[in-house]
Enzyme design. Structure first.
Site, PDB file in Angstrom:
ATOM      1  N   LYS A 453      -7.737 -17.641  46.349  1.00 41.65           N
ATOM      2  CA  LYS A 453      -8.013 -18.614  45.287  1.00 41.65           C
ATOM      3  C   LYS A 453      -6.773 -19.435  44.899  1.00 41.65           C
ATOM      4  CE  LYS A 453     -11.880 -15.881  43.505  1.00 41.65           C
ATOM      5  NZ  LYS A 453     -12.505 -15.202  42.346  1.00 41.65           N
ATOM      6  N   PHE A 500     -21.830 -17.812  33.862  1.00 44.56           N
ATOM      7  CA  PHE A 500     -20.387 -17.943  34.084  1.00 44.56           C
ATOM      8  C   PHE A 500     -20.044 -18.824  35.300  1.00 44.56           C
ATOM      9  CE2 PHE A 500     -21.886 -14.079  36.193  1.00 44.56           C
ATOM     10  CZ  PHE A 500     -21.430 -14.255  37.496  1.00 44.56           C
ATOM     11  N   ARG A 528     -14.041  -5.974  51.849  1.00 47.92           N
ATOM     12  CA  ARG A 528     -14.356  -5.660  50.457  1.00 47.92           C
ATOM     13  C   ARG A 528     -13.531  -4.454  49.978  1.00 47.92           C
ATOM     14  NH1 ARG A 528     -18.049  -8.703  48.417  1.00 47.92           N
ATOM     15  NH2 ARG A 528     -18.323  -7.369  46.602  1.00 47.92           N
ATOM     16  N   THR A 534     -13.868  -5.993  41.495  1.00 46.11           N
ATOM     17  CA  THR A 534     -13.803  -7.370  40.989  1.00 46.11           C
ATOM     18  C   THR A 534     -12.808  -7.526  39.847  1.00 46.11           C
ATOM     19  OG1 THR A 534     -16.126  -7.665  41.605  1.00 46.11           O
ATOM     20  CG2 THR A 534     -15.179  -9.278  40.091  1.00 46.11           C
ATOM     21  N   ARG A 548      -6.633  -7.152  44.817  1.00 48.84           N
ATOM     22  CA  ARG A 548      -6.886  -7.557  43.430  1.00 48.84           C
ATOM     23  C   ARG A 548      -6.036  -6.771  42.443  1.00 48.84           C
ATOM     24  NH1 ARG A 548     -13.396  -8.063  44.493  1.00 48.84           N
ATOM     25  NH2 ARG A 548     -13.450 -10.316  44.904  1.00 48.84           N
ATOM     26  N   ASN A 558      -9.097 -13.380  40.173  1.00 53.08           N
ATOM     27  CA  ASN A 558      -8.840 -12.082  40.798  1.00 53.08           C
ATOM     28  C   ASN A 558      -8.334 -12.199  42.240  1.00 53.08           C
ATOM     29  OD1 ASN A 558     -11.204 -12.928  41.961  1.00 53.08           O
ATOM     30  ND2 ASN A 558     -12.403 -11.120  41.416  1.00 53.08           N
ATOM     31  N   HIS A 561     -11.844 -13.616  47.327  1.00 55.49           N
ATOM     32  CA  HIS A 561     -13.311 -13.496  47.334  1.00 55.49           C
ATOM     33  C   HIS A 561     -13.743 -13.124  48.746  1.00 55.49           C
ATOM     34  CE1 HIS A 561     -17.565 -14.456  46.769  1.00 55.49           C
ATOM     35  NE2 HIS A 561     -17.492 -15.157  47.899  1.00 55.49           N
TER      36      HIS A 561
END
Length: 588
Positions: A453, A500, A528, A534, A548, A558, A561
């Site tokens: 991100k 959200f 994952r 998360t 994370r 975080n 993704h």
């Protein structure tokens, strides 16, 4: 006065042999600016050193020193020289030297060595066996580095461009280079930074479309190759005088191809690429000075890489051994220096069992063996080690217990003999080619989508990419893009109607994200797992080593993704990477 105080804290002054000897007691990395009394230290580099000191925040293992060559006996070979010299000492051993105020090269060297020290401290890697460089007159090569330098001098650097990588032409290009008689000494797949592109392509910087070219070269993955001429080889047939009693034989297609390779072996790499009409996909640098510089930037451990032959093999614990002594065997595997890249329990089909047990097919117990091999789960492993194939063969020993107990009682075959069958309870690939086929069969590659991100800093991004590679993922495709609402919908379509979702879009709009296709067996669940929960606070408790936990700031910010399942992964990849072709035909 405050400014002067900061400079003293940044760089310790060494102006006597006793202070030099004391400096060598430093733990970790010490960066030494060797200067002449008449000109003083290199001020141009102090801004970089201060920046690294603040960003890396490693006061215990990162030290900066200015050393006066005129006052230190050890530094006598550097006296009366105009060019700045930077030495790198690790735990008191001078392991590297850089001439000139080359800020990008010095910066990369420091970051790489500090990252090594961090991994060593965390128990993630063994300390490399560096060769200490010798100080001789700088007009001659250092005795300790001469073989390394001469090895670099005959190499070229080649960059396969993003458009070739995304269409999978990189394999064809590498195969053609090898067939032409060259050797790929090292390779790495990465997204080039703007600085690296501008440096490598500085010769065309004045061209009108250079800025567009920089954007193109930083838009996706490139392959960086270190290429050397191959060793002398003889054609598979000999030229002889014509025999009047026999008809002359025409060479086969394979012989003609080999002959062509032999004829072209003495051409330059650039000429080879042009002759094979692939030069527009691949750019070459063969100037010795520039090649040495780029090897140190892209492959800082090139000297060690040349002496290490990492090999990936498949191993298997048969059902009885897996059920009774699995942990004992895994402990020995790791003690022997193997890294377990992948492992899975699997109940073999009859065909699979017959293939793996082919060497026993003429034995009277073959039927019982196949029945045993298909009776319960075996443990399949992918192992990595220097000279891994030969070491695994020597470790497990002969194929039968009788031979092992007679000739190699210390082998794993003898140690882990089971009463059920008279054969070795461990299996290993016969060759590297067989290993790759077996790995592909038992660990078929899977793709997943990953996003780094916008709030992640450049340094954090590099650390995340390192974690991804260390976890065994192949970064198959990369695009850096601003995730507009239209693009974000292709990734986050499952939560588009959530309250959200607007907050998610706001975070993504802060800057470009790095969108990747990661490839590995069981990639979706493995990614994952590496990401972690998360919520970064929850991740710190439940999975402190996850991405994370280390880089997340909040639930929205975080850091990363990933797709939730294989269907979602392929849907998203197909939407964002229209030209992507999966290595696994079942996913296409």
């Amino acid at each position: 006065m405050a400014s002067k105080k900061r400079e003293i804290q940044l760089e310790a002054v060494v102006n006597s042999q006793s202070l030099w000897d004391e400096m060598l007691q430093n733990k970790g990395l010490t960066v030494i600016d060797v200067y002449q009394a008449w000109c003083g230290p290199c001020k141009a580099m102090q801004t970089l050193f201060r920046k690294l000191k603040n960003e890396l925040n490693e006061d215990e293992i990162l030290h900066f020193v200015v050393a006066e060559a005129d006052s230190v006996v050890t530094l006598q070979p550097f006296r009366d020289k105009c060019e700045p010299v930077f030495l790198f000492s690790v735990n008191g051993k001078i392991i590297s030297k850089i001439k000139g105020a080359n800020a990008p090269l010095v910066n990369q060297k420091i970051i790489n060595l500090i990252n090594e020290e961090r991994k060593i401290a965390a128990g993630e890697m063994a300390r490399p066996q560096y060769h200490e460089i010798l100080f001789v007159d700088s007009d001659t090569e250092e005795a300790g580095e001469a073989p390394y330098e001469s090895a670099k001098q005959i190499c070229s650097i080649a960059i396969i461009k993003p458009d070739a990588v995304i269409t999978r032409k990189d394999r064809e290009i590498k195969e053609k280079i090898i067939k032409a008689g060259f050797v790929i000494e090292a390779e790495d797949k990465r997204v080039l930074t703007e600085e690296q592109v501008r440096d490598f392509y500085s010769r065309i910087a004045d061209e009108p479309e250079f800025e567009d070219f920089v954007r193109f070269m930083t838009s996706g993955l490139s392959y960086i190759l270190v290429i050397a001429p191959g060793n002398e080889r003889q054609p598979p047939w000999e030229e002889t005088e014509a025999n009047p009693e026999t008809e002359p034989k025409e060479p086969s297609e394979d012989q003609e191809e080999t002959a062509t390779a032999m004829k072209t072996k003495w051409e330059s790499l650039q000429e080879c690429l042009e002759r094979q009409h692939i030069s527009h996909f691949c750019d070459v640098e063969d100037n010795t000075t520039d090649v040495n510089k780029f090897i140190d930037i892209f492959f800082p451990n090139f000297k060690n890489m040349k002496s290490i032959k990492l090999e990936r093999i498949m191993a298997l614990l048969r059902p009885d051994l897996f059920q009774q002594r699995k942990e004992d065997v895994l402990d020995i595997i790791q003690d022997e220096g193997f890294k377990i890249l992948m492992q899975r329990q699997i109940v073999l089909s009859e065909v699979e069992a017959q293939t793996l047990c082919k060497k026993y097919e003429n034995e009277v117990y073959f039927g019982s063996l196949i029945e045993n091999m298909t009776s319960g789960p075996s443990l399949a492993l992918v192992l990595l080690r220097d000279n891994g194939l030969q070491h695994w063969k020597e470790l497990i020993g002969p194929s039968t217990v009788e031979e092992a107990k007679k000739n190699l009682p210390e082998s794993l075959c003898a140690q882990f003999a089971m009463g059920s069958l008279p054969i070795n309870q461990l299996y290993g690939s016969d060759s590297l080619e067989a290993a790759e086929k077996e790995i592909l069969h038992f660990f078929p590659p899977q793709n997943t989508l990953a996003v780094i991100k916008p709030h992640v800093t450049h340094q954090e991004r590099e650390e995340i990419l390192s974690l991804i590679k260390e976890a065994g993922f192949d970064i198959t495709q990369v695009k850096e893009m601003l995730l507009t609402e239209e693009r974000a919908e292709k990734i986050y379509f499952k939560i588009k109607g959530k309250d959200f979702y607007k907050d998610v879009l706001a975070v993504l709009s802060e800057g470009p994200s790095m969108v990747m296709v990661l490839t590995q067996w069981n990639a979706v669940s493995e990614w994952r797992r590496l990401m972690g929960p998360t919520d970064p606070e929850e991740a710190k408790l439940l999975s402190p080593d996850s991405i994370r936990a280390q880089f997340g700031r909040s639930i929205l910010k975080n850091a990363v993704h990933g797709s939730s399942n294989t269907y979602e992964a392929m849907e998203t990849i197909n939407r964002l990477f229209e030209e992507f072709v999966s290595e696994n035909p079942e996913e296409n």
